[in-house]
Design an enzyme around this catalytic site. Structure first.
Site, PDB file in Angstrom:
ATOM      1  N   ALA A  62       0.960  -1.217   0.113  1.00 42.96           N
ATOM      2  CA  ALA A  62      -0.036   0.125   0.048  1.00 42.96           C
ATOM      3  C   ALA A  62       0.781   1.421  -0.021  1.00 42.96           C
ATOM      4  CB  ALA A  62      -0.997   0.145   1.190  1.00 42.96           C
ATOM      5  N   THR A  63       2.073   1.189   0.712  1.00 48.56           N
ATOM      6  CA  THR A  63       3.013   2.373   0.758  1.00 48.56           C
ATOM      7  C   THR A  63       3.267   2.810  -0.643  1.00 48.56           C
ATOM      8  OG1 THR A  63       3.554   1.933   2.848  1.00 48.56           O
ATOM      9  CG2 THR A  63       5.035   3.182   1.602  1.00 48.56           C
ATOM     10  N   ASN A  69      -6.768   2.793  10.942  1.00 53.74           N
ATOM     11  CA  ASN A  69      -5.559   1.774  11.113  1.00 53.74           C
ATOM     12  C   ASN A  69      -5.601   1.799  12.978  1.00 53.74           C
ATOM     13  OD1 ASN A  69      -4.266   3.979  10.399  1.00 53.74           O
ATOM     14  ND2 ASN A  69      -2.447   2.877  11.370  1.00 53.74           N
ATOM     15  N   GLN A 114      -7.090  -1.133   5.789  1.00 54.40           N
ATOM     16  CA  GLN A 114      -7.690  -1.654   6.947  1.00 54.40           C
ATOM     17  C   GLN A 114      -9.082  -2.452   6.688  1.00 54.40           C
ATOM     18  OE1 GLN A 114      -6.020  -2.967   9.670  1.00 54.40           O
ATOM     19  NE2 GLN A 114      -4.215  -1.818   9.459  1.00 54.40           N
ATOM     20  N   SER A 166      -3.329  -3.580   0.761  1.00 51.71           N
ATOM     21  CA  SER A 166      -2.211  -4.721   0.943  1.00 51.71           C
ATOM     22  C   SER A 166      -2.569  -6.065   1.185  1.00 51.71           C
ATOM     23  CB  SER A 166      -1.289  -4.155   2.180  1.00 51.71           C
ATOM     24  OG  SER A 166      -0.406  -3.139   1.590  1.00 51.71           O
ATOM     25  N   CYS A 201       3.660   1.146  12.311  1.00 51.72           N
ATOM     26  CA  CYS A 201       4.886   1.923  11.588  1.00 51.72           C
ATOM     27  C   CYS A 201       5.533   2.816  12.478  1.00 51.72           C
ATOM     28  CB  CYS A 201       4.425   2.576  10.319  1.00 51.72           C
ATOM     29  SG  CYS A 201       3.804   1.328   8.834  1.00 51.72           S
TER      30      CYS A 201
END
Length: 383
Positions: A74-75, A154, A182, A202, A325
């Site tokens: 996803a990033t 998230n 999410q 993701s 993260c």
């Protein structure tokens, strides 16, 4: 592997790979190993498997396979979407609206765009983490090229009214990009019905492998590429595709879609059960308790306690302080700060997220551990 005495309750950070997913991936490491863009029978077979995975991933969110671009996660998808759309539409304006409760992958990318000359503004949220539509409307301008807002947070699990947001955005001739990472696999996500123009998510959040993600871009959206190489992934993301990972992503997406109702109902029942236990503890609050939230996510705070000491004491359960993260830092969560939490309380706030393997017995053990940890810290501070 966690010791048997420890309990994993951090499924929003990552999930184990479903055995069905792993079994489906294995042949693509040793048997069907060809480059999917090779022009021969082996390559054609790999290419067919890749396109089947693209169809499965698209189906999970009601998107056409042609609207799905595979990424490493996803990033990367966020970078491709934000930079790609901003640069493609720079002639229309440089104004972008987002929210400070977004994931760092979004906020850091927006910061990079700001350094490139784009103007970023943030809509406010209330103490429950809900975006103000009035505030969003007040920020909209003729040169607003994009609004970037996540579907489900998230950290708190709070679900935004994306359908109402997209209506407002489209009425102002802009587009909506949403982080749905999410939300997928925990609630129904229909990008067409919700009015989402671009989305990122993701594999490893839905029991697929790490290193696999997707960018959804509606067929009417044009993106500029800023990675250069071959023709793979419509030139948006060139380079040889990780076929085993994407095959796994596809299987995980299909399983998630087929088992969505059962999984979400079971997790919600467990969430309600555990929150009822937590509420029986003195000085514990459930955050955004009465808001529409993900069925598996609990954010709770403990008043009048050293949050760092409590976190270390709760060492038998895998839970998170803030997002995964940023969990290695001691700074208060940016999400909680945006919601108006004072620093002391934010540092004593924890995210507990359930998964398909979570049991009531595990939750009973986790509750006992949390209860004992709180009692231990408070009794020590009174000495």
């Amino acid at each position: 592997m966690l010791e048997s005495s420890k309990i994993y309750l951090d499924y929003n950070a990552t999930t184990p790979v479903d055995k069905r997913v792993l079994d489906g991936m294995l042949p693509f490491f040793t048997e069907n190993f060809a480059n999917p863009h090779s022009d021969h029978a082996f390559g054609w077979d790999a290419g067919e498997a890749l396109e089947n995975a693209r169809m499965q991933v698209g189906s999970l969110i009601n998107a056409r396979s042609s609207e799905i671009t595979f990424t490493s996660g996803a990033t990367e998808a966020a970078n491709l979407a934000l930079f790609g759309y901003a640069r493609e539409n720079i002639s229309k304006g440089k104004h972008i609206i987002s929210c400070r409760t977004e994931h760092k992958a979004i906020l850091e990318t927006l910061n990079a765009l700001e350094n490139d000359g784009f103007e970023i503004e943030f809509a406010e949220v209330n103490t429950e983490g809900i975006l103000s539509l009035e505030d969003l409307q007040s920020l909209m301008r003729p040169d607003t090229i994009m609004v970037v807002l996540m579907l489900a947070n998230n950290e708190t699990g709070v679900i935004q009214d994306i359908r109402a947001i997209s209506k407002l955005v489209h009425e102002n001739a802009s587009v909506l990009m949403s982080d749905i990472t999410q939300a997928v696999g925990k609630m129904e996500v229909d990008v067409k019905s919700l009015g989402i123009d671009m989305a990122i998510f993701s594999s490893h959040k839905i029991y697929g492998p790490k290193g696999a993600g997707a960018l959804f871009a509606s067929s009417r959206i044009a993106l500029s590429g800023y990675l250069f190489g071959g023709n793979q992934e419509k030139r948006i993301r060139p380079g040889t595709v990780n076929v085993p990972a994407m095959v796994g992503f596809g299987i995980a997406a299909e399983v998630a879609k087929n088992e969505l109702q059962k999984t979400s109902e079971e997790m919600l029942a467990l969430r309600v059960y555990f929150e009822e236990q937590l509420e029986g503890l003195e000085d514990v609050q459930i955050n955004a308790k009465y808001q529409n939230r993900l069925p598996n996510t609990i954010s709770f705070s403990v008043h009048d306690i050293d949050g760092d000491a409590l976190y270390r004491r709760m060492n038998r359960i895998a839970i998170s302080r803030g997002s995964a993260c940023t969990s290695n830092t001691v700074e208060a969560s940016h999400v909680l700060q945006a919601m108006g939490f004072r620093e002391e309380l934010a540092l004593a706030t924890y995210r507990l997220s359930l998964g398909k393997d979570t049991t009531r017995q595990q939750l009973n053990q986790a509750f006992e551990h949390i209860q004992n940890a709180i009692s231990s810290i408070k009794s020590t501070s009174m000495v």
